[in-house]
Design a protein around this motif. Structure first.
Motif, PDB file in Angstrom:
ATOM      1  N   ALA A  75       0.828  -1.207   0.000  1.00 44.12           N
ATOM      2  CA  ALA A  75       0.000   0.000   0.000  1.00 44.12           C
ATOM      3  C   ALA A  75       0.863   1.258   0.000  1.00 44.12           C
ATOM      4  CB  ALA A  75      -0.924  -0.010   1.210  1.00 44.12           C
ATOM      5  N   ILE A  76       1.952   1.242   0.756  1.00 42.00           N
ATOM      6  CA  ILE A  76       2.864   2.398   0.786  1.00 42.00           C
ATOM      7  C   ILE A  76       3.483   2.620  -0.588  1.00 42.00           C
ATOM      8  CG2 ILE A  76       5.077   3.196   1.712  1.00 42.00           C
ATOM      9  CD1 ILE A  76       4.303   1.953   4.368  1.00 42.00           C
ATOM     10  N   ILE A  77       3.928   1.542  -1.216  1.00 42.08           N
ATOM     11  CA  ILE A  77       4.538   1.656  -2.551  1.00 42.08           C
ATOM     12  C   ILE A  77       3.534   2.211  -3.559  1.00 42.08           C
ATOM     13  CG2 ILE A  77       5.506   0.333  -4.470  1.00 42.08           C
ATOM     14  CD1 ILE A  77       6.743  -1.535  -2.386  1.00 42.08           C
ATOM     15  N   LEU A  78       2.301   1.691  -3.525  1.00 43.73           N
ATOM     16  CA  LEU A  78       1.285   2.166  -4.456  1.00 43.73           C
ATOM     17  C   LEU A  78       0.960   3.643  -4.227  1.00 43.73           C
ATOM     18  CD1 LEU A  78      -1.165  -0.886  -4.486  1.00 43.73           C
ATOM     19  CD2 LEU A  78       0.402  -0.177  -6.298  1.00 43.73           C
ATOM     20  N   SER A  79       0.869   4.050  -2.957  1.00 42.26           N
ATOM     21  CA  SER A  79       0.580   5.459  -2.656  1.00 42.26           C
ATOM     22  C   SER A  79       1.718   6.362  -3.123  1.00 42.26           C
ATOM     23  CB  SER A  79       0.354   5.641  -1.150  1.00 42.26           C
ATOM     24  OG  SER A  79      -0.776   4.917  -0.718  1.00 42.26           O
ATOM     25  N   ALA A  80       2.972   5.893  -2.921  1.00 46.19           N
ATOM     26  CA  ALA A  80       4.114   6.685  -3.361  1.00 46.19           C
ATOM     27  C   ALA A  80       4.154   6.781  -4.884  1.00 46.19           C
ATOM     28  CB  ALA A  80       5.403   6.074  -2.817  1.00 46.19           C
ATOM     29  N   GLU A  81       3.906   5.663  -5.571  1.00 45.90           N
ATOM     30  CA  GLU A  81       3.891   5.680  -7.035  1.00 45.90           C
ATOM     31  C   GLU A  81       2.781   6.565  -7.569  1.00 45.90           C
ATOM     32  OE1 GLU A  81       3.545   1.585  -8.042  1.00 45.90           O
ATOM     33  OE2 GLU A  81       5.724   1.215  -7.967  1.00 45.90           O
ATOM     34  N   GLU A  82       1.643   6.534  -6.886  1.00 49.83           N
ATOM     35  CA  GLU A  82       0.526   7.372  -7.303  1.00 49.83           C
ATOM     36  C   GLU A  82       0.863   8.847  -7.139  1.00 49.83           C
ATOM     37  OE1 GLU A  82      -4.222   8.024  -6.226  1.00 49.83           O
ATOM     38  OE2 GLU A  82      -3.091   6.374  -5.350  1.00 49.83           O
ATOM     39  N   ALA A  83       1.560   9.194  -6.053  1.00 45.88           N
ATOM     40  CA  ALA A  83       1.938  10.588  -5.824  1.00 45.88           C
ATOM     41  C   ALA A  83       2.964  11.056  -6.839  1.00 45.88           C
ATOM     42  CB  ALA A  83       2.484  10.744  -4.408  1.00 45.88           C
ATOM     43  N   LEU A  84       3.838  10.142  -7.283  1.00 46.57           N
ATOM     44  CA  LEU A  84       4.890  10.517  -8.238  1.00 46.57           C
ATOM     45  C   LEU A  84       4.427  10.450  -9.694  1.00 46.57           C
ATOM     46  CD1 LEU A  84       7.886   8.642  -6.562  1.00 46.57           C
ATOM     47  CD2 LEU A  84       7.472  11.103  -6.554  1.00 46.57           C
TER      48      LEU A  84
ATOM     49  N   LYS B 180      -0.623   6.352   7.397  1.00 47.41           N
ATOM     50  CA  LYS B 180      -1.529   5.376   8.010  1.00 47.41           C
ATOM     51  C   LYS B 180      -0.945   3.966   7.919  1.00 47.41           C
ATOM     52  CE  LYS B 180      -6.236   3.556   7.677  1.00 47.41           C
ATOM     53  NZ  LYS B 180      -7.528   3.631   6.941  1.00 47.41           N
ATOM     54  N   GLU B 181      -0.425   3.597   6.740  1.00 51.60           N
ATOM     55  CA  GLU B 181       0.137   2.265   6.571  1.00 51.60           C
ATOM     56  C   GLU B 181       1.433   2.088   7.360  1.00 51.60           C
ATOM     57  OE1 GLU B 181      -1.339  -0.220   5.262  1.00 51.60           O
ATOM     58  OE2 GLU B 181      -3.049   0.905   4.491  1.00 51.60           O
ATOM     59  N   SER B 182       2.208   3.167   7.512  1.00 50.26           N
ATOM     60  CA  SER B 182       3.438   3.103   8.315  1.00 50.26           C
ATOM     61  C   SER B 182       3.097   2.834   9.770  1.00 50.26           C
ATOM     62  CB  SER B 182       4.231   4.394   8.181  1.00 50.26           C
ATOM     63  OG  SER B 182       4.617   4.619   6.840  1.00 50.26           O
ATOM     64  N   ARG B 183       2.079   3.521  10.273  1.00 54.03           N
ATOM     65  CA  ARG B 183       1.635   3.262  11.646  1.00 54.03           C
ATOM     66  C   ARG B 183       1.111   1.834  11.785  1.00 54.03           C
ATOM     67  NH1 ARG B 183      -1.536   9.051  12.610  1.00 54.03           N
ATOM     68  NH2 ARG B 183       0.322  10.273  13.209  1.00 54.03           N
ATOM     69  N   ARG B 184       0.477   1.361  10.730  1.00 57.61           N
ATOM     70  CA  ARG B 184      -0.015  -0.021  10.758  1.00 57.61           C
ATOM     71  C   ARG B 184       1.148  -1.009  10.827  1.00 57.61           C
ATOM     72  NH1 ARG B 184      -3.616  -3.814   9.836  1.00 57.61           N
ATOM     73  NH2 ARG B 184      -3.223  -5.436   8.280  1.00 57.61           N
TER      74      ARG B 184
ATOM     75  N   GLU C   2       1.688  15.377 -12.434  1.00 62.57           N
ATOM     76  CA  GLU C   2       1.427  16.507 -11.551  1.00 62.57           C
ATOM     77  C   GLU C   2       0.194  16.229 -10.691  1.00 62.57           C
ATOM     78  OE1 GLU C   2       3.196  19.164 -11.056  1.00 62.57           O
ATOM     79  OE2 GLU C   2       4.726  18.619 -12.531  1.00 62.57           O
ATOM     80  N   LYS C   3       0.314  16.577  -9.412  1.00 65.20           N
ATOM     81  CA  LYS C   3      -0.784  16.365  -8.477  1.00 65.20           C
ATOM     82  C   LYS C   3      -1.106  17.672  -7.769  1.00 65.20           C
ATOM     83  CE  LYS C   3      -0.816  11.864  -9.147  1.00 65.20           C
ATOM     84  NZ  LYS C   3      -1.934  11.184  -9.820  1.00 65.20           N
ATOM     85  N   THR C   4      -2.335  17.764  -7.328  1.00 68.59           N
ATOM     86  CA  THR C   4      -2.726  18.914  -6.522  1.00 68.59           C
ATOM     87  C   THR C   4      -2.232  18.709  -5.098  1.00 68.59           C
ATOM     88  OG1 THR C   4      -4.836  17.924  -5.891  1.00 68.59           O
ATOM     89  CG2 THR C   4      -4.779  19.214  -7.947  1.00 68.59           C
ATOM     90  N   ALA C   5      -2.274  19.768  -4.329  1.00 69.30           N
ATOM     91  CA  ALA C   5      -1.847  19.687  -2.934  1.00 69.30           C
ATOM     92  C   ALA C   5      -2.715  18.708  -2.169  1.00 69.30           C
ATOM     93  CB  ALA C   5      -1.902  21.075  -2.288  1.00 69.30           C
ATOM     94  N   GLU C   6      -4.010  18.692  -2.492  1.00 67.78           N
ATOM     95  CA  GLU C   6      -4.919  17.772  -1.809  1.00 67.78           C
ATOM     96  C   GLU C   6      -4.569  16.316  -2.133  1.00 67.78           C
ATOM     97  OE1 GLU C   6      -5.794  20.404  -3.520  1.00 67.78           O
ATOM     98  OE2 GLU C   6      -6.628  21.717  -1.960  1.00 67.78           O
ATOM     99  N   GLU C   7      -4.199  16.062  -3.396  1.00 66.16           N
ATOM    100  CA  GLU C   7      -3.848  14.699  -3.795  1.00 66.16           C
ATOM    101  C   GLU C   7      -2.553  14.245  -3.128  1.00 66.16           C
ATOM    102  OE1 GLU C   7      -5.824  14.339  -8.245  1.00 66.16           O
ATOM    103  OE2 GLU C   7      -3.888  15.344  -8.010  1.00 66.16           O
ATOM    104  N   TYR C   8      -1.568  15.189  -3.052  1.00 69.68           N
ATOM    105  CA  TYR C   8      -0.337  14.847  -2.325  1.00 69.68           C
ATOM    106  C   TYR C   8      -0.646  14.584  -0.854  1.00 69.68           C
ATOM    107  CZ  TYR C   8       2.750  16.050  -6.224  1.00 69.68           C
ATOM    108  OH  TYR C   8       3.409  16.080  -7.421  1.00 69.68           O
TER     109      TYR C   8
ATOM    110  N   ALA D  19      -3.400  13.463   0.394  1.00 69.04           N
ATOM    111  CA  ALA D  19      -4.072  12.168   0.524  1.00 69.04           C
ATOM    112  C   ALA D  19      -3.063  11.022   0.442  1.00 69.04           C
ATOM    113  CB  ALA D  19      -5.134  12.032  -0.567  1.00 69.04           C
ATOM    114  N   SER D  20      -2.102  11.149  -0.482  1.00 72.24           N
ATOM    115  CA  SER D  20      -1.086  10.095  -0.607  1.00 72.24           C
ATOM    116  C   SER D  20      -0.232  10.005   0.639  1.00 72.24           C
ATOM    117  CB  SER D  20      -0.207  10.362  -1.836  1.00 72.24           C
ATOM    118  OG  SER D  20      -0.962  10.302  -3.027  1.00 72.24           O
ATOM    119  N   LEU D  21       0.185  11.167   1.173  1.00 71.63           N
ATOM    120  CA  LEU D  21       1.008  11.158   2.389  1.00 71.63           C
ATOM    121  C   LEU D  21       0.226  10.618   3.579  1.00 71.63           C
ATOM    122  CD1 LEU D  21       2.873  14.583   2.017  1.00 71.63           C
ATOM    123  CD2 LEU D  21       3.850  12.288   1.824  1.00 71.63           C
ATOM    124  N   THR D  22      -1.068  10.956   3.623  1.00 67.04           N
ATOM    125  CA  THR D  22      -1.906  10.437   4.709  1.00 67.04           C
ATOM    126  C   THR D  22      -1.996   8.916   4.640  1.00 67.04           C
ATOM    127  OG1 THR D  22      -3.217  12.478   4.736  1.00 67.04           O
ATOM    128  CG2 THR D  22      -4.192  10.523   5.756  1.00 67.04           C
TER     129      THR D  22
END
Length: 261
Positions: A133-142, A160-164, A145-151, A153-156
């Motif tokens: 999930a972390i890899i997919l979120s990072a790939e999605e963010a990269l 979340k997965e890191s805490r998990r 171009e993304k909006t601040a909200e999209e970045y 969401a990816s960081l969130t």
């Protein structure tokens, strides 16, 4: 009389003149008889000695056979086969007790090895999904171009997965201690309806990654005395296995109801 004698003759002289002879005679037949009796005894003893030696070899071989079995088993175990046992049908003497203690030690070693193997498998199974999930979120963010909200969401999602992962590591350490008999569960009265619902919601994104439809039918207000960490681990493993063995596009439904007491 057909007997042998030892005869020694010695010339005697006096003032340079021959004075006479001295003869000493010793019969050999008493010594010959002794030698013959000794030879007869030796000939009788040799077969007895051979028989005793053979019996001794057999006894020693049977006595040392458990040691050979222990050595053979130890060599097989050193090659990684923890299923081998001596299993000697012996009286409870020193060697019998040694073989029994050796088998008990092997049982403990095999159990420890299997627990470590299961623990490693659990670690791999539990950590694979949040890391993915972390890899997919990072790939999605990269990806473009993304909006601040999209970045955000990816960081969130990554946070979340890191805490998990941290939570999973703590749970795995707890399970390892429980396998060693060092963990004591902390039982408490919990609203498992709310806890189950939160777990379903937490796994919903994982269901999306697996293209699985996850739904729930949870009766509210069900309270049970449970160990929260173990209960969460139980549900997560069950739902994970449902994802794993479902086809793409399939569905998983989590139901929780109270029946009588």
């Amino acid at each position: 009389a057909n007997h042998e004698w030892v005869i020694i003759d010695c010339e005697l002289t006096k003032n340079g003149e021959k004075a006479g002879w001295l003869r000493v005679v010793k019969p050999l037949f008493p010594l010959s008889e002794t030698i013959m009796r000794f030879r007869s005894v030796i000939l009788k003893i040799i077969p007895v000695y051979i028989v005793i030696s053979l019996l001794g070899m057999i006894f020693i071989r049977r006595t040392l056979s458990p040691v050979n079995e222990i050595t053979k088993t130890a060599k097989q175990i050193s090659q990684g086969d923890f299923t081998k046992r001596i299993n000697l049908d012996m009286p409870r003497d020193e060697l019998g007790m040694l073989a029994e203690s050796f088998d008990e030690m092997l049982d403990h070693l095999e159990d420890t090895f299997n627990r470590e193997k299961r623990f490693s498998s659990d670690v791999s199974h539990e950590l694979r999904t949040p890391i993915t999930a972390i890899i997919l979120s990072a790939e999605e963010a990269l990806d473009g171009e993304k909006t601040a909200e999209e970045y955000q969401a990816s960081l969130t999602a990554i946070l979340k997965e890191s805490r998990r992962i941290i939570s999973l590591v703590s749970q795995l350490l707890m399970m390892s201690r429980s396998n060693d008999g060092k963990y004591k569960p902390e039982m408490e009265s919990l609203d498992i309806s709310a806890l189950t619902q939160s777990i379903v919601e937490e796994l919903s994104k994982r269901a999306e990654y697996s293209n699985i439809s996850l739904s729930s039918d949870i009766e509210e207000g069900i309270v049970m005395v449970v160990e929260q960490t173990l209960y969460m681990r139980l549900l997560i493993n069950l739902i994970d296995n449902a994802f794993k063995y479902s086809i793409s596009g399939g569905w998983v439904k989590v139901s929780l109801k109270k029946s009588k007491n």
